[in-house]
Structures are given as C-alpha cells and as structure tokens.
Scaffold this active site. Sequence first.
Site, short mmCIF file in Angstrom:
data_model
loop_
_atom_site.label_atom_id
_atom_site.label_comp_id
_atom_site.label_asym_id
_atom_site.label_seq_id
_atom_site.Cartn_x
_atom_site.Cartn_y
_atom_site.Cartn_z
N HIS A 156 0.84 -1.20 0.00
CA HIS A 156 0.00 0.00 0.00
C HIS A 156 0.88 1.25 0.00
O HIS A 156 1.79 1.39 0.83
CB HIS A 156 -0.93 -0.01 1.21
CG HIS A 156 -2.01 -1.04 1.08
ND1 HIS A 156 -2.49 -1.79 2.14
CD2 HIS A 156 -2.70 -1.45 -0.02
CE1 HIS A 156 -3.45 -2.61 1.70
NE2 HIS A 156 -3.59 -2.42 0.39
N GLU A 159 1.88 3.46 3.04
CA GLU A 159 2.41 2.76 4.22
C GLU A 159 3.93 2.70 4.15
O GLU A 159 4.54 1.63 4.12
CB GLU A 159 1.74 1.39 4.31
CG GLU A 159 0.23 1.54 4.48
CD GLU A 159 -0.56 0.24 4.42
OE1 GLU A 159 0.05 -0.84 4.47
OE2 GLU A 159 -1.81 0.32 4.29
N HIS A 284 2.53 -4.24 6.62
CA HIS A 284 1.62 -3.13 6.33
C HIS A 284 1.67 -2.17 7.51
O HIS A 284 2.30 -2.44 8.52
CB HIS A 284 0.18 -3.64 6.16
CG HIS A 284 -0.08 -4.34 4.86
ND1 HIS A 284 -0.81 -3.78 3.85
CD2 HIS A 284 0.31 -5.56 4.41
CE1 HIS A 284 -0.88 -4.61 2.83
NE2 HIS A 284 -0.20 -5.71 3.14
N GLU A 354 0.55 -5.45 10.87
CA GLU A 354 0.21 -4.03 10.81
C GLU A 354 1.12 -3.34 11.81
O GLU A 354 0.99 -3.53 13.02
CB GLU A 354 -1.25 -3.79 11.19
CG GLU A 354 -2.26 -4.43 10.26
CD GLU A 354 -2.50 -3.63 8.99
OE1 GLU A 354 -1.80 -2.64 8.74
OE2 GLU A 354 -3.41 -4.02 8.24
O1 0X9 Z 1 -6.90 -4.17 4.48
C1 0X9 Z 1 -5.75 -4.54 4.27
O2 0X9 Z 1 -5.32 -4.83 3.15
C2 0X9 Z 1 -4.78 -4.64 5.46
N1 0X9 Z 1 -4.89 -3.49 6.28
S1 0X9 Z 1 -4.34 -2.04 5.75
O3 0X9 Z 1 -4.77 -1.02 6.69
N2 0X9 Z 1 -2.77 -2.07 5.76
O4 0X9 Z 1 -4.82 -1.84 4.44
C3 0X9 Z 1 -5.14 -5.83 6.32
C4 0X9 Z 1 -5.20 -7.12 5.59
C5 0X9 Z 1 -5.58 -8.20 6.53
N3 0X9 Z 1 -6.37 -9.14 5.87
C6 0X9 Z 1 -7.71 -9.29 6.04
N4 0X9 Z 1 -8.39 -8.69 6.98
N5 0X9 Z 1 -8.27 -10.09 5.19
ZN ZN Z 2 -1.74 -2.00 3.98
#
Ligand code: 0X9
Ligand code: ZN
Length: 409
Positions: A156, A159, A284, A354
Amino acid sequence: MLKRSVAVLFISLIWNVAGYARNQENKIFSVRAFVKSSEERNKIANAGIAIDKVFSDSVGFIGTEDEIKKIKSLGFNFKVMELPQRGFDFPSEDKAFHNHTELISALNNIAKQHSEIAQRFSIGKSLEGREIAGIRISGKAKRDSLPTAVFMGGHHAREHLSIEIPLKIAEYLANNYQTNSRIKELLDTREVVIVPMVNPDGAEYDINSDSYKYWRKNRRKNSDGTYGVDLNRNYGKGFGGAGSSSSSSSDTYHGVSAFSEPETQAVRDWVRGRKKATVLLSFHTFSELVLWPFGHTNDEVPSQVDQLVFETMGKKMATWNKYTPQKSSALYLAAGDTTDWAYDELKIFAFTFELSPDSMFSGGFYPGATAIEPTFNANIEPALYLIDKAENPYSALKEGPNDPLQLIP
Ligand code: 0X9
Ligand code: ZN
C-alpha cells in the site's frame, strides 16, 4: 432533534509549514465511524472503504467526501477531521524514509558490501516500469536449496514504514552475519528473500508532489478513467469477495480479475518459484497487529493443525512486538490479500503485520522518521523467529504449553 448522523468537522489550520500547499480538489479526511458489531464493521468494508483501524466502538479510515456521503447514507454516526496536506517528495523531517531510487541504492549497497551472502534480484516491473527490487541473503550461494523465509513491504502506497522495516531487516542480517553467531547460524541454514517495495508506482505517487496524498492503490488507469487497484485485494484466493470493491474508484478496488496487476503477478510468480518457501511476512501499517489467514472468510483454514501453527506462531511473535495477535477475519473480512493466497495455493505460513503506530492519533500512515528505529527494534525478534521457523513451521507447536491437541505431524 438529533440528526441520524452527526458530523463534527475539525478543520486543521496547519498552513504555516514552509512549502506546504493545499490541493482544494482532493480533500482528504480522517473518519471515525461508530459501529456496534463486526457485522456493521463488515458492512463498511463491503462498501469499498479501506478500514485502517478497528476500535471497540468504531472504525477509522482515510476517506474522501464521497466516502463520507456513503457512510452517512448507510446510517452510521461518524466524525471527521480534515487532514492537512504536506510535503514535496518526503518532507525534510521524513527524509530518512526511502523513495524508490533510494531503496534501490540501499539494496545495491547491501549486496556490494556483503557480496558473500547478499545478492540483488528483481521480481519484475511495476505498471509504470519501475523495478520491483529484492535482496536475497543466505550463507549458501545456491538459490532455493534451503528453507526460505519471504518478507515483503509496501503493498500500500502510503504505508511507507512498511518499506523501511524489511529494508532494515536486510541490513541487520547482512551487517551481523560475520559477528553474531546466531545470525550466522540462521543464514547458513536458511535463505531470506526480501522485497521491501511491492508497489513502487503508488509509493512514488504518494510523495512526488506538494503533498502526501494518502494514496493506497497502484497506479492502474482504470477503463473509466479512475486510478488504482488495491494490490491487497488482487490476489487469487476468494478474489472479489467480502471487503473488496468492484467500484474502480474505491480504495479497496479489487481490479478486473485476480492477478490483473503486474505487481501481484510479479509477487505470485516469484513466490511460486521459491520452492522451499515455508513462511512469509507481508508488512503493512498501521494498528499494531499480527494477522494470519483466513481473511476472506470467517472459516478457519481447512487443516486444524495448520490453524494451530498460525495461532501459535502469531501469538509467539506478538510476545516480542506486543502487537495484538488475531485471525485476519476477526479484524474485518477482506478477500484477495497476499496471505490467504500464499497459504491456500502454496501452503506457506503467511502473516500480515500491521506495524506502528497504534492509531491515527499517533501518526497513522505518517508517523515520522522517529518511528523507524523503535518499530524495527520491536519487530526484529519476530522476524528472526520466522526465519528460524522456516525450517519446519510445525516445530512451533513443540515449544511451550501449546499443542494441547497433540496434533504435531
Ligand atoms: O486491508 C488490508 O489490506 C490490510 N490493512 S491495511 O490497513 N494495511 O490496508 C489488512 C489485511 C488483513 N487481511 C484481512 N483482513 N483479510
Ligand atoms: Zn496496507
């Protein structure tokens, strides 16, 4: 009479920072939407909103005016804060962060200074033609001959800290190989491959103007003229499902098909080729979480033993970085992420971290350069543990009072 939605607007008046300008057309807001249940949380994720932070009573995200309207129309209470826009390239106080060119130089330097153990490689090119660069570190020169740990960052764009940590891990391993017997032993028996910036176009776009843009996706020009595919919704497992959007303007737009993007194709083909890869960590930011599959469904992975390995390893890593360990789906459902695919297709024990900070209020996506060192310090031990476990992830179950079910194969 109380309105159904109460919007509280705090306009930040931080205009006195030299060189900062404001882009009137693309106002960006930090939004807190109040939710009462995980169903409500998933309703927001399913509206194509990229949730950054889950609180007990609410979720936080970076949103546009359109997304705020969406939240309002769904009937959620919320509050918003307009974010100041700043910087050209990385602003001077953030220049410790690496842009794409600086990242390439840093990786080249590691390989040059430690040529006996470190080799540079590329996994392919981004949509705009930037190199997706990597570094391999191992005491053994022959590629794919040892159990392999895979590290990635920068899926991302905004990030940026998620790029610094894998880069620092590479530097740490290379710098300590000769002098630290633990590191030497690890690297003589393992292969570590690191791609710190999966989304170079997005990362550059986020910084290469007079403002940080809070950009998340890659820089795909979609057929309707909007930009960007969310690379962490573009992998194959559960593609197009919950928590990913079919709307191209959404921050969680999944793209036209699984692996439609050169960046995810590059990761897929590269990881597929690492025949001894057993563990993977995708960095992330932010929220301080240790996450494991599945994330596209509330179901557990089909193997009960593997679920226990994930949980055991995740909880163990969290003892060092003090992050919250949980199954990805417990955060919110999101289909098409790296780790669900890597585990489902390749049976790699794949985790998402994260990183810091904990919340939007302590810096969010832009926590400043002072966050780099402590975040690295918190995460080096989990990284070394993961590298160690590459030899046999199931051995995680043999340590401590785990394996209550005696499931070790
Ligand atoms: O949403 C995402 O892609 C990740 N969080 S972020 O804030 N860095 O964008 C988390 C991905 C974790 N995976 C799932 N919840 N499926
Ligand atoms: Zn992310």
